[in-house]
Design an enzyme around this catalytic site. Structure first.
Site, PDB file in Angstrom:
ATOM      1  N   HIS A  62       0.864  -1.191   0.000  1.00  0.00           N
ATOM      2  CA  HIS A  62       0.000   0.000   0.000  1.00  0.00           C
ATOM      3  C   HIS A  62       0.899   1.238   0.000  1.00  0.00           C
ATOM      4  O   HIS A  62       0.727   2.123  -0.802  1.00  0.00           O
ATOM      5  CB  HIS A  62      -0.936  -0.010   1.223  1.00  0.00           C
ATOM      6  CG  HIS A  62      -1.841   1.189   1.297  1.00  0.00           C
ATOM      7  ND1 HIS A  62      -2.982   1.243   2.054  1.00  0.00           N
ATOM      8  CD2 HIS A  62      -1.775   2.406   0.710  1.00  0.00           C
ATOM      9  CE1 HIS A  62      -3.577   2.416   1.925  1.00  0.00           C
ATOM     10  NE2 HIS A  62      -2.855   3.144   1.117  1.00  0.00           N
ATOM     11  N   GLU A 116       0.731   7.819  -3.610  1.00  0.00           N
ATOM     12  CA  GLU A 116       1.640   7.428  -2.521  1.00  0.00           C
ATOM     13  C   GLU A 116       2.934   8.255  -2.545  1.00  0.00           C
ATOM     14  O   GLU A 116       3.421   8.672  -1.498  1.00  0.00           O
ATOM     15  CB  GLU A 116       1.939   5.920  -2.586  1.00  0.00           C
ATOM     16  CG  GLU A 116       0.713   5.042  -2.330  1.00  0.00           C
ATOM     17  CD  GLU A 116       0.053   5.279  -0.964  1.00  0.00           C
ATOM     18  OE1 GLU A 116       0.769   5.293   0.050  1.00  0.00           O
ATOM     19  OE2 GLU A 116      -1.174   5.458  -0.918  1.00  0.00           O
ATOM     20  N   HIS A 120       3.206  10.701   0.568  1.00  0.00           N
ATOM     21  CA  HIS A 120       4.157  10.195   1.566  1.00  0.00           C
ATOM     22  C   HIS A 120       5.626  10.312   1.136  1.00  0.00           C
ATOM     23  O   HIS A 120       6.469  10.729   1.916  1.00  0.00           O
ATOM     24  CB  HIS A 120       3.833   8.727   1.885  1.00  0.00           C
ATOM     25  CG  HIS A 120       2.451   8.526   2.446  1.00  0.00           C
ATOM     26  ND1 HIS A 120       2.113   8.862   3.725  1.00  0.00           N
ATOM     27  CD2 HIS A 120       1.306   8.039   1.885  1.00  0.00           C
ATOM     28  CE1 HIS A 120       0.830   8.580   3.947  1.00  0.00           C
ATOM     29  NE2 HIS A 120       0.321   8.079   2.838  1.00  0.00           N
TER      30      HIS A 120
HETATM   31  P1  5GP Z   1      -7.424   5.618   6.946  1.00  0.00           P
HETATM   32  O1  5GP Z   1      -8.232   6.774   7.396  1.00  0.00           O
HETATM   33  O2  5GP Z   1      -8.028   4.832   5.838  1.00  0.00           O
HETATM   34  O3  5GP Z   1      -6.862   4.781   8.065  1.00  0.00           O
HETATM   35  O4  5GP Z   1      -6.121   6.264   6.322  1.00  0.00           O
HETATM   36  C1  5GP Z   1      -6.190   7.064   5.167  1.00  0.00           C
HETATM   37  C2  5GP Z   1      -4.806   7.441   4.764  1.00  0.00           C
HETATM   38  O5  5GP Z   1      -4.208   8.327   5.709  1.00  0.00           O
HETATM   39  C3  5GP Z   1      -3.802   6.277   4.687  1.00  0.00           C
HETATM   40  O6  5GP Z   1      -3.903   5.566   3.530  1.00  0.00           O
HETATM   41  C4  5GP Z   1      -2.508   7.039   4.769  1.00  0.00           C
HETATM   42  O7  5GP Z   1      -2.212   7.684   3.564  1.00  0.00           O
HETATM   43  C5  5GP Z   1      -2.830   8.053   5.830  1.00  0.00           C
HETATM   44  N1  5GP Z   1      -2.578   7.538   7.175  1.00  0.00           N
HETATM   45  C6  5GP Z   1      -3.498   7.009   8.049  1.00  0.00           C
HETATM   46  N2  5GP Z   1      -2.915   6.694   9.222  1.00  0.00           N
HETATM   47  C7  5GP Z   1      -1.606   7.000   9.092  1.00  0.00           C
HETATM   48  C8  5GP Z   1      -0.503   6.925   9.983  1.00  0.00           C
HETATM   49  O8  5GP Z   1      -0.587   6.502  11.141  1.00  0.00           O
HETATM   50  N3  5GP Z   1       0.703   7.355   9.485  1.00  0.00           N
HETATM   51  C9  5GP Z   1       0.842   7.854   8.225  1.00  0.00           C
HETATM   52  N4  5GP Z   1       2.049   8.238   7.848  1.00  0.00           N
HETATM   53  N5  5GP Z   1      -0.185   7.948   7.378  1.00  0.00           N
HETATM   54  C10 5GP Z   1      -1.388   7.538   7.799  1.00  0.00           C
HETATM   55  P1  5GP Z   2      -4.177   6.569   1.317  1.00  0.00           P
HETATM   56  O1  5GP Z   2      -5.258   5.829   1.967  1.00  0.00           O
HETATM   57  O2  5GP Z   2      -2.859   5.905   1.094  1.00  0.00           O
HETATM   58  O3  5GP Z   2      -4.098   8.043   1.576  1.00  0.00           O
HETATM   59  O4  5GP Z   2      -4.857   6.621  -0.097  1.00  0.00           O
HETATM   60  C1  5GP Z   2      -4.969   5.561  -0.933  1.00  0.00           C
HETATM   61  C2  5GP Z   2      -5.525   6.162  -2.197  1.00  0.00           C
HETATM   62  O5  5GP Z   2      -5.156   5.312  -3.245  1.00  0.00           O
HETATM   63  C3  5GP Z   2      -7.028   6.258  -2.168  1.00  0.00           C
HETATM   64  O6  5GP Z   2      -7.418   7.393  -2.906  1.00  0.00           O
HETATM   65  C4  5GP Z   2      -7.449   4.978  -2.866  1.00  0.00           C
HETATM   66  O7  5GP Z   2      -8.656   5.120  -3.565  1.00  0.00           O
HETATM   67  C5  5GP Z   2      -6.300   4.809  -3.865  1.00  0.00           C
HETATM   68  N1  5GP Z   2      -6.049   3.412  -4.178  1.00  0.00           N
HETATM   69  C6  5GP Z   2      -5.926   2.944  -5.427  1.00  0.00           C
HETATM   70  N2  5GP Z   2      -5.717   1.621  -5.408  1.00  0.00           N
HETATM   71  C7  5GP Z   2      -5.684   1.234  -4.113  1.00  0.00           C
HETATM   72  C8  5GP Z   2      -5.498  -0.014  -3.476  1.00  0.00           C
HETATM   73  O8  5GP Z   2      -5.312  -1.079  -4.081  1.00  0.00           O
HETATM   74  N3  5GP Z   2      -5.521  -0.008  -2.122  1.00  0.00           N
HETATM   75  C9  5GP Z   2      -5.705   1.140  -1.394  1.00  0.00           C
HETATM   76  N4  5GP Z   2      -5.715   1.049  -0.072  1.00  0.00           N
HETATM   77  N5  5GP Z   2      -5.896   2.335  -1.967  1.00  0.00           N
HETATM   78  C10 5GP Z   2      -5.882   2.386  -3.322  1.00  0.00           C
END
Ligand code: 5GP
Ligand code: 5GP
Length: 238
Positions: A62, A116, A120
């Site tokens: 991811h 990504e 990040h």
């Molecule tokens: P979710 O709300 O689905 O847990 O996280 C959404 C996105 O926020 C993740 O895919 C990632 O990009 C970022 N994120 C969530 N939790 C963390 C964390 O603890 N550390 C970092 N670096 N990014 C995070």
């Molecule tokens: P994060 O949660 O890392 O901030 O965001 C992930 C982003 O990448 C979201 O906008 C999600 O729709 C997109 N994405 C595309 N393909 C994937 C996948 O295979 N897994 C996840 N977790 N996110 C994906």
């Protein structure tokens, strides 16, 4: 005299700012996050197989996320360094295999990788450039070899069996030497599934470390599965 005083104050402020900037840390460590593709499909989102076809039943990447030890994290750090497709063209087929996108509509991965890197990767520019970011994540995935750790503990994914969280955590801990954080999701029948595995990596992105802090993720039930792809949760958009 007056001018000297002002010059002194300005010089002092400049030195002070430079000192603060040079000690302010870019970040403290990384979370290396892998997903179980079929769980992503069973989560509320549903999924679409990538344009390159159905992914393997294995963990896929991811992201590699810089983090601070207080649990907060930097994001979108450098808009002047946007994702450039050409810098990963030599990695594209490896990324399609190990870092596939399952979001809908079906994609080739570039959008996911762009997200990504920009969210990040740009927060760790002192460690790697764009291609280095993807290479570091691919190398960590090889080192972590989650499927092998599970296999060594007698856990075979996608066989319809449930396992305790302790069994899964112990298996992964034995593999790399440090405890992971595991995030789960619940499918439409109420089954708890392993969704993502977080492992901590040192600030040079080279070795696994004990997690300084665990993220806040969706909790897991005690009995969890690593599901196989089910046709109900995928949309045919190949
Ligand atoms: P979710 O709300 O689905 O847990 O996280 C959404 C996105 O926020 C993740 O895919 C990632 O990009 C970022 N994120 C969530 N939790 C963390 C964390 O603890 N550390 C970092 N670096 N990014 C995070
Ligand atoms: P994060 O949660 O890392 O901030 O965001 C992930 C982003 O990448 C979201 O906008 C999600 O729709 C997109 N994405 C595309 N393909 C994937 C996948 O295979 N897994 C996840 N977790 N996110 C994906």
């Amino acid at each position: 005299m007056k001018l000297h005083g002002r010059t002194f104050v300005i010089t002092f402020l400049v030195i002070h700012c430079v000192t603060i900037l040079s000690v302010a840390k870019e970040f403290d460590f990384f979370y290396f996050v892998q997903q179980w593709p079929a769980s992503y499909c069973d989560s509320r989102r549903g999924c679409c197989y990538p344009k390159t076809g159905k992914p393997e039943e294995d963990f896929s990447i991811h992201g590699l996320w810089p983090n601070y030890i207080d649990g907060t994290y930097p994001s979108n750090c450098d808009s002047s360094n946007p994702f450039d497709d050409s810098k990963v063209s030599n990695l594209e087929s490896v990324l399609q295999k190990h870092w596939p996108t399952l979001a809908c509509p079906s994609g080739d991965g570039l959008k996911f990788w762009r997200h990504e890197w920009e969210k990040h990767g740009t927060c760790a520019e002192s460690v790697f450039d764009e291609s280095g970011y993807f290479e570091a994540a691919l190398s960590l995935q090889k080192k972590s070899n989650l499927l092998n750790s599970l296999k060594n503990a007698g856990i075979k994914p996608a066989d319809g069996k449930f396992h305790t969280m302790e069994q899964i955590k112990d298996a992964i801990t034995k593999g790399v030497g440090y405890a992971p954080f595991i995030e789960c999701n619940v499918d439409s029948s109420g089954n708890h599934q392993i969704y993502q595995v977080y492992q901590c990596v040192d600030a040079s992105a080279s070795k696994f470390i004990e997690c300084p802090v665990f993220p806040h993720g969706r909790p897991c039930g005690n009995k969890v599965e690593l599901p196989s792809f089910s046709s109900a949760s995928t949309r045919d958009e190949l």
